[in-house]
Design a protein around this motif. Sequence first.
Motif, PDB file in Angstrom:
ATOM      1  N   LEU A 156      10.047 -15.420  -1.720  1.00 58.71           N
ATOM      2  CA  LEU A 156       9.120 -15.114  -0.635  1.00 58.71           C
ATOM      3  C   LEU A 156       9.660 -13.980   0.240  1.00 58.71           C
ATOM      4  N   ARG A 157      10.936 -14.024   0.567  1.00 55.87           N
ATOM      5  CA  ARG A 157      11.546 -12.963   1.384  1.00 55.87           C
ATOM      6  C   ARG A 157      11.508 -11.611   0.661  1.00 55.87           C
ATOM      7  N   MET A 201       9.437 -10.716  -1.731  1.00 50.22           N
ATOM      8  CA  MET A 201       8.052 -10.267  -1.822  1.00 50.22           C
ATOM      9  C   MET A 201       7.545  -9.744  -0.485  1.00 50.22           C
ATOM     10  N   HIS A 202       7.983 -10.346   0.592  1.00 50.27           N
ATOM     11  CA  HIS A 202       7.574  -9.892   1.926  1.00 50.27           C
ATOM     12  C   HIS A 202       7.981  -8.429   2.128  1.00 50.27           C
ATOM     13  N   ASN A 203       9.145  -8.060   1.593  1.00 50.91           N
ATOM     14  CA  ASN A 203       9.617  -6.679   1.699  1.00 50.91           C
ATOM     15  C   ASN A 203       9.027  -5.756   0.644  1.00 50.91           C
ATOM     16  N   ASP A 204       9.007  -6.213  -0.618  1.00 50.31           N
ATOM     17  CA  ASP A 204       8.642  -5.336  -1.736  1.00 50.31           C
ATOM     18  C   ASP A 204       7.167  -5.387  -2.131  1.00 50.31           C
ATOM     19  N   HIS A 205       6.500  -6.492  -1.848  1.00 50.19           N
ATOM     20  CA  HIS A 205       5.090  -6.673  -2.239  1.00 50.19           C
ATOM     21  C   HIS A 205       4.349  -7.372  -1.101  1.00 50.19           C
ATOM     22  N   PRO A 206       4.309  -6.762   0.066  1.00 47.64           N
ATOM     23  CA  PRO A 206       3.778  -7.451   1.251  1.00 47.64           C
ATOM     24  C   PRO A 206       2.292  -7.796   1.184  1.00 47.64           C
ATOM     25  N   LEU A 207       1.546  -7.161   0.305  1.00 48.12           N
ATOM     26  CA  LEU A 207       0.113  -7.424   0.230  1.00 48.12           C
ATOM     27  C   LEU A 207      -0.248  -8.534  -0.759  1.00 48.12           C
ATOM     28  N   PRO A 242      -0.242 -12.297  -1.566  1.00 52.53           N
ATOM     29  CA  PRO A 242       0.011 -13.592  -0.933  1.00 52.53           C
ATOM     30  C   PRO A 242       0.771 -14.540  -1.861  1.00 52.53           C
ATOM     31  N   GLY A 279       6.369 -16.873   5.748  1.00 52.42           N
ATOM     32  CA  GLY A 279       5.352 -15.923   5.312  1.00 52.42           C
ATOM     33  C   GLY A 279       4.480 -16.381   4.166  1.00 52.42           C
ATOM     34  N   GLU A 310      -7.902 -13.063   1.825  1.00 53.58           N
ATOM     35  CA  GLU A 310      -7.346 -11.737   1.514  1.00 53.58           C
ATOM     36  C   GLU A 310      -8.457 -10.722   1.301  1.00 53.58           C
TER      37      GLU A 310
END
Length: 135
Positions: free
Chosen positions: A73-74, A76-82, A84, A104, A129
Motif C-alpha cells: 500500500l505504501r 503504491m501510494h508513491n508509485d501508483h497513487p491513482l 485504489p 490509504g 473512482e
Amino acid sequence: MKDDAATRTTILLVDDSATDRTRSAGLLRKRRPDWNVVTVENARDALTELSGKSIDIVVSDLVMPEIDGRQLLRIMHNDHPLVPVVLMTAQGSDQIAAECVGLGAANYVPKRLLAEQLVDVLAEVLRAEEAMLTT
C-alpha cells in the motif's frame, strides 16, 4: 464502468495463499464476468503487473511474506497513487480496518466476509473512482 472487452475493468488480486487466491478470483469471475481478474501470489509480482498493465483496482492480502499488504500500500501510494487498493485478511478486526484506511486503502474486507462483501466493495470503490475522474 468500462463496457467493451478492450477496456474491461481489470482487478489485480494479490494473495500468497493459492487456495484463497483461487477462491477470491472465482468469486469475482462468477459474480462479475465483465471484470478481467488478474492474479499474482506476491507483492513483487503485483508491482510488475502494475508497471506493465492498466490496472483499475488492486485487492491485496494483508499478511504476506517479504512485502506485506501494508508495505505494498505504501509503495503504491508513491508509485501508483491513482490505483485504489482494497485490503483483505483472515485476521480481521476494526482496528486493522482503521489502520488500513489510515494508510490509504480505499477499503478493507475480512476474508470471512469475502463472499458477502468483496464484489460490492469493489463496485463501490470503482464507482467512486469513476465519479472523481468525471468531476
